[in-house]
Write a protein that holds these residues in place. Structure first.
Motif: not given
Length: 228
Positions: A43-47, A68-74, A77-86
């Motif tokens: 039920g979640a699209a992003r965490l 720190h990061a995000q988990l996104e639903s596509l 599938s799920w992806t781990l996203v880290d844009d360098g902010l952490s």
């Protein structure tokens, strides 16, 4: 946190099996008290992952950034996203993530000191699935493995203050020169991605990650070099 079958109590295994039967993707990790926590992703699209206010709040971990990061639903599938902010980065199966990485069932994520197991029991294996055991992705030479086992042995033994073996102790056990041990330890720091940690924390973190990823197993810890 290790993720092998012996890392969980019978009650925790029951909870994990129940979550697997429901079929929805979920995360498993241990909180600051060492208790197993499960977070279902249905039920979640992003965490969001970070400190207080995040969907997955790891505020007790001093190496976790506020955002720190995000988990996104596509799709499925799920992806781990880290844009360098952490500040300390996010890791997938021991490898630092830059940008976006697709997740596969049984991938091991790490934010700061906290390991998080990703499960997606209802989805078949994808083309780009990573190895189910994070430890399989880190290749060690025989010499590095012997040094790592010797380092971890006192760290994993209860009642001894969780202190890794010193270079001198490792050299004595393995009949190696002190310089030889230092060379292998430096290589292990690099392979497990902890070169940038303060010097007084590197050895304990190396031992912790080796045990967490299953690079060193119980049988190896029980068998001391030179013993029958």
């Amino acid at each position: 946190m290790g993720f092998g079958p012996h890392a969980f109590s019978p009650e925790e295994l029951v909870a994990l099996l129940a979550a697997e039967r429901r079929g929805a993707p979920f995360l498993a990790y241990r909180d600051e008290a060492g208790d197993l926590r499960l977070v279902e992703l249905s039920g979640a699209a992003r965490l969001t992952v970070g400190r207080e206010g995040s969907d997955l709040s790891l505020g007790w971990d001093p190496e976790v950034s506020r955002a720190h990061a995000q988990l996104e639903s596509l799709g499925e599938s799920w992806t781990l996203v880290d844009d360098g902010l952490s500040r300390n980065g996010s890791f997938l199966n021991g490898e630092r993530v830059t940008g976006r990485r697709r997740l596969a069932d049984r991938d091991v994520l790490r934010f700061g000191h906290t390991a998080v197991l990703f499960r997606s029991p209802g989805v078949g294996t994808v083309e780009t699935a990573a190895a189910s055991d994070a430890g399989e992705l880190i290749e060690l030479t025989p010499a590095q493995r012997r040094v790592l086992v010797a380092l971890c042995r006192p760290f994993a033994r209860p009642g001894l203050g969780a202190t890794p073996a010193s270079n001198s102790e490792i050299a004595g056990e393995l009949c190696l020169s002190l310089d030889g041990v230092k060379t292998q330890i430096r290589a292990l720091f690099a392979k497990l991605g902890i070169e940038d940690l303060p010097q007084n924390r590197k050895r304990a973190e190396l031992a912790r990650r080796a045990l967490e990823l299953g690079l060193v197993g119980p049988r190896e810890l029980q068998h001391r070099a030179g013993s029958s």
